[in-house]
Design an enzyme around this catalytic site. Structure first.
Site, PDB file in Angstrom:
ATOM      1  N   TYR A 100      36.399  -4.678  -3.112  1.00 49.40           N
ATOM      2  CA  TYR A 100      35.123  -4.361  -3.753  1.00 49.40           C
ATOM      3  C   TYR A 100      33.947  -4.907  -2.959  1.00 49.40           C
ATOM      4  CZ  TYR A 100      37.954  -2.758  -7.629  1.00 49.40           C
ATOM      5  OH  TYR A 100      38.860  -2.077  -8.393  1.00 49.40           O
ATOM      6  N   VAL A 159      46.206   3.043  -6.962  1.00 46.08           N
ATOM      7  CA  VAL A 159      46.777   4.129  -6.165  1.00 46.08           C
ATOM      8  C   VAL A 159      48.299   3.976  -6.194  1.00 46.08           C
ATOM      9  CG1 VAL A 159      46.940   5.145  -3.851  1.00 46.08           C
ATOM     10  CG2 VAL A 159      44.746   4.236  -4.661  1.00 46.08           C
TER      11      VAL A 159
END
Length: 163
Positions: free
Chosen positions: A135, A89
């Protein structure tokens, strides 16, 4: 903002800066080449020409002996996975939940692909412990042979997007 496949003539790759030189370099110099050679698909979350975030997916196989016992299946020596190769990002948009949006889109893309081909799950190589924690928040589990390689079975992907 909308999700699209990377299109170099449409998306401004040079302006993207996630704060990680290797992730920036990949998007700027190698992502389109990988797509053209059929090695991966790169998806961007874009605001017109500006890339807010991106991820890449490609085919991958995992040796069953590297998987946790509860993840193994049958007598196969390797299982088919999709590799979430990169996810980033832009710094100007970090902290707004867009990493979550990117991974959920990757999960949806995986489910769509699994309707046509066999996929046992998704695998990712976390760049560091912070990324591994990101994650793990989505249910990824570390592989036996590597602390930064994580795996998520297809059943968990479907559950995460409630398909």
């Amino acid at each position: 903002m909308k999700f699209e496949r990377l299109q170099p003539e449409l998306h401004d790759r040079k302006a993207f800066d996630c704060g990680n030189a290797s992730l920036n370099l990949y998007l700027r110099q190698f992502a389109n080449q990988d797509q053209n050679r059929g090695l991966s698909r790169v998806y961007v979350l874009a605001e017109q020409r500006r890339i807010v975030g991106y991820y890449s997916l490609s085919a991958y196989s995992v040796a069953t002996d590297a998987l946790a016992d509860q993840t193994r299946t049958g007598a196969y020596r390797e299982l088919p996975f999709l590799l979430l190769g990169r996810l980033a990002v832009d710094q100007a948009f970090q902290g707004q939940g867009l990493g979550d949006a990117l991974i959920i889109h990757a999960f949806k893309t995986t489910v769509e692909a699994a309707e046509k081909i066999g996929i046992f799950g998704m695998i990712v190589d976390a760049k560091d412990e912070r990324a591994a924690g990101f994650y793990e928040h989505f249910g990824f589990k570390r592989l036996n042979a590597s602390k930064n390689r994580l795996v998520l079975p297809f059943s968990a992907i479907k559950k995460a997007i409630q398909v």
